[in-house]
Design a protein around this motif. Structure first.
Motif, mmCIF file in Angstrom:
data_model
loop_
_atom_site.group_PDB
_atom_site.id
_atom_site.type_symbol
_atom_site.label_atom_id
_atom_site.label_comp_id
_atom_site.label_asym_id
_atom_site.label_seq_id
_atom_site.Cartn_x
_atom_site.Cartn_y
_atom_site.Cartn_z
ATOM 1 N N ALA A 172 0.830 -1.210 0.000
ATOM 2 C CA ALA A 172 0.000 0.000 0.000
ATOM 3 C C ALA A 172 0.863 1.258 0.000
ATOM 4 O O ALA A 172 0.552 2.246 -0.680
ATOM 5 C CB ALA A 172 -0.928 -0.009 1.211
ATOM 6 N N LEU A 173 1.964 1.226 0.756
ATOM 7 C CA LEU A 173 2.850 2.390 0.792
ATOM 8 C C LEU A 173 3.497 2.637 -0.566
ATOM 9 O O LEU A 173 3.551 3.765 -1.056
ATOM 10 C CB LEU A 173 3.922 2.200 1.866
ATOM 11 N N ARG A 174 4.007 1.559 -1.182
ATOM 12 C CA ARG A 174 4.706 1.714 -2.457
ATOM 13 C C ARG A 174 3.758 2.140 -3.577
ATOM 14 O O ARG A 174 4.101 2.986 -4.408
ATOM 15 C CB ARG A 174 5.389 0.398 -2.849
ATOM 16 N N ARG A 175 2.571 1.555 -3.606
ATOM 17 C CA ARG A 175 1.667 1.780 -4.733
ATOM 18 C C ARG A 175 0.783 3.011 -4.561
ATOM 19 O O ARG A 175 0.355 3.608 -5.558
ATOM 20 C CB ARG A 175 0.776 0.546 -4.928
ATOM 21 N N VAL A 176 0.495 3.403 -3.305
ATOM 22 C CA VAL A 176 -0.491 4.460 -3.095
ATOM 23 C C VAL A 176 0.069 5.618 -2.268
ATOM 24 O O VAL A 176 0.070 6.774 -2.708
ATOM 25 C CB VAL A 176 -1.757 3.899 -2.403
ATOM 26 N N VAL A 177 0.564 5.322 -1.052
ATOM 27 C CA VAL A 177 0.918 6.389 -0.112
ATOM 28 C C VAL A 177 2.113 7.199 -0.600
ATOM 29 O O VAL A 177 2.069 8.442 -0.637
ATOM 30 C CB VAL A 177 1.193 5.801 1.287
ATOM 31 N N ILE A 178 3.208 6.527 -0.970
ATOM 32 C CA ILE A 178 4.401 7.248 -1.430
ATOM 33 C C ILE A 178 4.100 8.084 -2.674
ATOM 34 O O ILE A 178 4.523 9.246 -2.762
ATOM 35 C CB ILE A 178 5.568 6.275 -1.681
ATOM 36 N N PRO A 179 3.352 7.557 -3.669
ATOM 37 C CA PRO A 179 2.986 8.422 -4.806
ATOM 38 C C PRO A 179 2.190 9.658 -4.397
ATOM 39 O O PRO A 179 2.360 10.728 -4.990
ATOM 40 C CB PRO A 179 2.158 7.498 -5.701
ATOM 41 N N VAL A 180 1.317 9.525 -3.380
ATOM 42 C CA VAL A 180 0.562 10.692 -2.904
ATOM 43 C C VAL A 180 1.513 11.715 -2.286
ATOM 44 O O VAL A 180 1.405 12.926 -2.528
ATOM 45 C CB VAL A 180 -0.517 10.257 -1.892
ATOM 46 N N ILE A 181 2.478 11.238 -1.471
ATOM 47 C CA ILE A 181 3.466 12.152 -0.878
ATOM 48 C C ILE A 181 4.306 12.809 -1.973
ATOM 49 O O ILE A 181 4.565 14.022 -1.943
ATOM 50 C CB ILE A 181 4.364 11.397 0.118
ATOM 51 N N ASN A 182 4.741 12.017 -2.950
ATOM 52 C CA ASN A 182 5.562 12.568 -4.033
ATOM 53 C C ASN A 182 4.798 13.604 -4.852
ATOM 54 O O ASN A 182 5.391 14.557 -5.374
ATOM 55 C CB ASN A 182 6.054 11.443 -4.945
#
Length: 482
Positions: free
Chosen positions: A421-431
């Protein structure tokens, strides 16, 4: 005549006292030379558009008094064949122009005993030499200040040609006008330069040193001290603190000293300290930027649903057989820790997470809660005068606090789901939030050319050239001249 490009380069700077800077800027001789070349082209354009007031005087021709008025004065052509710029250690910058020439036209009116006339006048000035030294410092209000230190001027020759009906008389009188015009130029050119520098100084005082990054944060680019001028470059120490919008409380840590490399191959060197990045991390934390909710819409977009959760956990106590979107509430519990090393930038995020399932009846079902620590590396790039940070998840740790899955001991499989979830969703949102970038230089009509980033322990250095693009793209390409 001093509206040069490197004034624009300095106009975004101001002052506030602090022990060490968060940012350092160095302008090299290469950058100064480029600024001089662009600046002189801008001066030419400005001079040709300049308007001048009328002036009058009186000359004696033997026993005859001649009264004259010069009006509608305009510069038709100007040439600066030899120009140079240099740093004056401990003082500022010296600009020199040699063998300059100009052609000026105006209307004239003359009144003398038994003689009246009017027509046009053409003044040719050649062999003009001018040398200007101006100080760069900080003023009592904390803004960059410019002050004329010295102005030296000499004019080789002034030739005057009058046109009118009685051309033989006007040819005779032309020689008598050369002296007052020469005197007028000697008296007023340096005064005009001083006035232009005062106007520039007034504009610098109006400049805001807080630059808006986005809705969360602002960065303070104020000068900590007067610029340090050396023979080969000028150094500017900037506060370089990032604040939440509307909250200018200083961070509870201080910047460490660091130095820029002793190089001059690039026009500009920008040093970014670990303090700058730490203050940015703290500012975004205080502004709540690291508190992220993965909504039903986002979960659906990235196919984050309970069927994926069942892939990691073979048996669950979820009441719905059909796949439902998985919602995440993530909250940073500490400011993300930033560290700059010789080969990489590391960002460690500590927080908590709540996971729910969005049911078809518009209610949610609680799944689990836990604490997490994610270690990421930051990829740094420069785009459009901005430092862009993009995170990549490297390691991830999770401690399960409570779960409705029925298998609280299977922490590793829950970690696998969260890692996905972090790699596919959360990190892209932060980026996406970080994608707006941190503004580095604010140079109008200017882009960075070939910027390079070098990581060091505790700071990074950006070396770059710049390219000035005239407002009118049909203008002559200034870069075709040397």
């Amino acid at each position: 005549m001093l509206k040069t490009w490197y004034f624009v380069l300095l106009c975004w700077l101001s002052l506030q006292l602090e022990a060490n800077p968060g940012l350092k800027v160095r302008i090299t001789q290469k950058g100064l030379d480029y600024g001089r070349r662009i600046g002189m082209e801008l001066v030419k354009q400005a001079v040709l558009k300049e308007t001048f007031p009328s002036w009058s005087g009186q000359e004696s021709l033997s026993v005859v008094k001649v009264n004259y008025v010069i009006s509608r004065l305009r510069i038709n052509a100007v040439d600066f064949p030899e120009t140079s710029a240099s740093f004056i250690p401990g003082t500022g910058i010296c600009l020199s122009v040699a063998r300059a020439s100009a052609t000026i036209s105006a209307d004239w009116r003359m009144n003398a005993w038994l003689l009246k006339g009017k027509g046009e006048i053409t003044v040719s000035i050649s062999g003009l030499f001018i040398s200007i030294i101006f100080n760069v410092s900080r003023d009592s209000t904390g803004h960059l200040s410019t002050l004329l230190h010295n102005c030296q001027l000499s004019i080789g020759s002034v030739k005057v040609k009058l046109s009118g009906r009685s051309s033989w008389i006007y040819s005779f009188l032309s020689g008598y006008l050369e002296k007052p015009i020469h005197t007028k130029l000697d008296k007023n050119l340096c005064l005009n330069i001083k006035y232009k520098i005062q106007m520039m100084d007034a504009q610098l005082k109006k400049h805001k040193v807080l630059s808006q990054i986005d809705t969360f944060a602002q960065v303070d680019y104020s000068l900590l001290s007067s610029p340090a001028v050396f023979k080969s470059h000028i150094n500017l120490d900037l506060k370089g603190t990032v604040y939440p919008v509307g909250n200018h409380t200083d961070p509870p840590f201080m910047p460490a000293p660091f130095a820029l490399p002793n190089q001059g191959d690039s026009m500009i060197y920008l040093g970014v300290s670990n303090y700058f990045l730490k203050s940015a991390s703290l500012a975004y934390y205080r502004a709540g930027a690291f508190n992220i909710t993965i909504s039903e819409e986002l979960a659906t977009t990235f196919s984050l649903n309970t069927s994926l959760l069942k892939y990691f956990v073979s048996e669950t106590s979820l009441s719905q057989a059909a796949a439902c979107p998985v919602l995440l509430n993530l909250m940073a519990t500490l400011p993300p820790a930033v560290s700059l090393n010789a080969d990489r930038c590391v960002l460690q995020i500590t927080g908590s997470v709540e996971v729910f399932a969005a049911l078809p009846n518009s209610t949610t079902q609680y799944i689990f809660t836990g604490n997490l620590t994610a270690s990421t590396t930051a990829n740094l790039t420069i785009t459009k005068q901005k430092l862009i940070i993009s995170l990549l998840l490297k390691r991830f740790q999770f401690s399960l606090l409570h779960s409705n899955l029925g298998f609280p001991e299977q922490k590793s499989v829950v970690e696998n789901f969260l890692s996905y979830a972090l790699r596919r969703v959360v990190i892209p949102v932060i980026n996406d939030k970080l994608g707006k970038g941190f503004p580095l230089l604010n140079l109008a009509h200017t882009s960075l050319t070939g910027p390079a980033i070098k990581m060091n322990q505790g700071h990074l250095v950006i070396s770059t050239d710049v390219h000035y693009q005239p407002v009118d793209r049909e203008d002559e390409d200034l870069h075709s001249h040397s």
